[in-house]
Design a protein around this motif. Structure first.
Motif, PDB file in Angstrom:
ATOM      1  N   ALA A 351      10.061   4.778  -4.952  1.00  0.00           N
ATOM      2  CA  ALA A 351       9.958   6.108  -4.935  1.00  0.00           C
ATOM      3  C   ALA A 351      10.310   7.121  -3.592  1.00  0.00           C
ATOM      4  CB  ALA A 351       8.758   6.700  -5.507  1.00  0.00           C
ATOM      5  N   ARG A 352       9.543   6.601  -2.383  1.00  0.00           N
ATOM      6  CA  ARG A 352       9.727   7.099  -1.343  1.00  0.00           C
ATOM      7  C   ARG A 352      11.267   7.078  -0.713  1.00  0.00           C
ATOM      8  NH1 ARG A 352      10.647   4.918   3.488  1.00  0.00           N
ATOM      9  NH2 ARG A 352       9.950   2.831   2.974  1.00  0.00           N
ATOM     10  N   LEU A 353      11.876   5.953  -1.188  1.00  0.00           N
ATOM     11  CA  LEU A 353      13.385   5.937  -0.582  1.00  0.00           C
ATOM     12  C   LEU A 353      14.223   6.753  -1.492  1.00  0.00           C
ATOM     13  CD1 LEU A 353      13.808   2.014  -0.173  1.00  0.00           C
ATOM     14  CD2 LEU A 353      13.962   3.684   1.273  1.00  0.00           C
ATOM     15  N   LEU A 354      13.916   6.959  -2.987  1.00  0.00           N
ATOM     16  CA  LEU A 354      14.843   7.989  -3.835  1.00  0.00           C
ATOM     17  C   LEU A 354      14.402   9.397  -3.550  1.00  0.00           C
ATOM     18  CD1 LEU A 354      13.841   6.206  -7.300  1.00  0.00           C
ATOM     19  CD2 LEU A 354      16.071   6.306  -6.139  1.00  0.00           C
ATOM     20  N   ASN A 355      13.453   9.550  -2.691  1.00  0.00           N
ATOM     21  CA  ASN A 355      12.727  10.704  -2.229  1.00  0.00           C
ATOM     22  C   ASN A 355      13.370  11.238  -1.028  1.00  0.00           C
ATOM     23  OD1 ASN A 355      11.390  13.541  -2.431  1.00  0.00           O
ATOM     24  ND2 ASN A 355      10.323  12.772  -0.869  1.00  0.00           N
ATOM     25  N   GLU A 356      13.630  10.270  -0.054  1.00  0.00           N
ATOM     26  CA  GLU A 356      14.384  10.598   1.132  1.00  0.00           C
ATOM     27  C   GLU A 356      15.773  11.224   1.256  1.00  0.00           C
ATOM     28  OE1 GLU A 356      13.893   7.640   4.105  1.00  0.00           O
ATOM     29  OE2 GLU A 356      11.664   7.586   3.784  1.00  0.00           O
TER      30      GLU A 356
END
Length: 451
Positions: A351-356
């Motif tokens: 989720a963090r990678l998708l958000n970055e």
């Protein structure tokens, strides 16, 4: 300006008072941003206490002067009991720091709680879709331990609003259970409304609110796991009619099969899916009917037998099993997961990678190539400017209260930067601030830390 308006609300509302050894006032906090939420009748704000680098969530409760005492009576006792349990079990329950009831005329009441930077289970599901079984096992374990703590109190505490939005994640990724303020406020709104004739839908809603037992939390846990597995409540609502028609116990219509679900389960499903205490007549809500078996709802996904049995037990056996019983279930005690062995922390990393933002400028748009704009790579100029303003707000607030102290510490250690001194001074708070800022701005930790 915000803090000045709330200066008179400092020192708590008498129920909690100030934290020991701290002059904890609302005007000592710096507003950073509003917290996103998809449900609720209140505002949530992310606040920074520059003196300690700690982040908090301020829940502002709107209402007229005539509603203050009603809300206070509905919420204060619950928060006091929650706070006492939270101090015994800090790893399970979200901390309530203070409550502010006696705010100036025209300003909302407030509840201040700890801020968890990894967001909620609802946000994780929205970002990643359905969760794998291994991740849901970790969530179910913590939630059952939290429910067992609440239900074992004397008298038992019923959460009453166990939804994905109430499961929050620390900087480490560990889940905690929030305090279900939504259900308390809805109940207060119902009781503060004009009385309805006996037997009416509104009168029955009042009666249901007073009679809610621990079984509703067990049912909610099963529904929460179904929603998390499917990828959202909207997906569950779409899956129900297909599972009824084509599932193993297909039964055309909305009546439950002759075996399987208890009548109470159908009533709870109606209550959950239409939303409690909406203030509408029952006639305005179409009949939801029975809930098909979990195996039919998850027909195109791979989940193990113990997981399906665990969810089924929560939904169909909530009247006969407790949180303590479920902690001994095979799903938790003897894992045999089906599907990908992906942990909760790995899903949070996804989720963090998708958000970055991407590390490099997109080909069609992006900040200028000058050094001044390199602080926020891979985003549009307007977004970059907003991110820089957000970072400057934090930096100026921290420097105002701690700049001299940190410069002295850096000088004594012979360090050119104050960052090592900052990390030594408040490592936990700094980590939380770093994780949250990275997530809020959609930037990598390295970019935020360098900024």
């Amino acid at each position: 300006g915000w803090a000045a308006h709330h200066a008179g609300a400092g020192g708590g509302g008498g129920a909690f008072g100030e934290r020991a050894g701290e002059g904890f006032r609302l005007d000592s906090l710096v507003f950073l941003s509003s917290c996103p939420q998809r449900h609720g009748h209140y505002a949530m704000k992310k606040m920074l206490r520059p003196q300690t680098l700690a982040l908090y969530c301020l829940v502002e409760i709107p209402g007229g002067e005539h509603q203050r005492e009603v809300f206070r009576a509905a919420v204060q006792g619950w928060l006091q009991r929650w706070r006492a349990l939270q101090q015994e079990y800090p790893d399970l329950l979200v901390e309530v720091v203070d409550a502010y009831w006696d705010t100036p005329l025209g300003y909302p009441m407030g509840v201040l709680c700890e801020y968890l930077p990894q967001g909620s289970l609802d946000e994780l599901v929205q970002a990643c879709g359905g969760l794998p079984e291994e991740a849901m096992r970790e969530i179910a374990q913590v939630l059952l331990e939290a429910l067992d703590t609440l239900h074992s109190a004397s008298p038992p505490l019923v959460h009453g609003f166990l939804k994905p939005s109430q499961v929050l994640f620390e900087a480490s990724g560990r889940p905690k259970l929030a305090f279900g303020l939504e259900q308390r406020l809805k109940g207060a709104q119902v009781w503060s409304a004009p009385m309805s004739p006996p037997g009416s839908a509104k009168a029955r809603s009042r009666q249901e609110q007073g009679e809610q037992g621990t079984a509703v939390d067990i049912f909610d846990l099963g529904l929460l796991l179904l929603v998390s597995a499917l990828g959202g409540l909207d997906v569950l609502l779409d899956a129900i009619p297909y599972a009824r028609e084509f599932g193993s116990q297909s039964n055309r219509g909305t009546a439950p099969p002759s075996h399987g679900l208890a009548v109470d389960t159908c009533a709870l499903l109606q209550h959950e899916l239409r939303g409690a205490f909406q203030g509408d007549d029952e006639a305005s809500h179409p009949e939801t009917g029975y809930l098909p078996p979990a195996s039919d709802l998850l027909f195109n996904r791979r989940y193990s037998g113990p997981f399906l049995d665990f969810v089924t037990t929560c939904l169909e056996g909530h009247l006969t099993v407790s949180a303590s019983d479920l902690l001994q279930h095979e799903f938790l005690r003897d894992p045999a997961p089906a599907g990908p062995l992906v942990s909760l922390r790995e899903m949070q990393s996804l989720a963090r990678l998708l958000n970055e933002a991407p590390e490099h400028d997109p080909s069609r748009f992006g900040p200028a190539k000058s050094a001044q704009r390199a602080l926020v790579p891979g985003v549009a100029p307007s977004v970059a400017q907003s991110a820089q303003m957000y970072l400057v707000n934090i930096a100026q607030s921290v420097a105002q209260h701690n700049g001299a102290r940190l410069r002295e510490a850096a000088a004594e250690s012979g360090e050119a930067s104050v960052l090592p001194a900052l990390l030594r001074w408040r490592p936990k708070e700094w980590e939380t601030l770093l994780v949250d800022t990275s997530r809020a701005l959609g930037l990598s930790r390295a970019v935020v830390q360098d900024a």
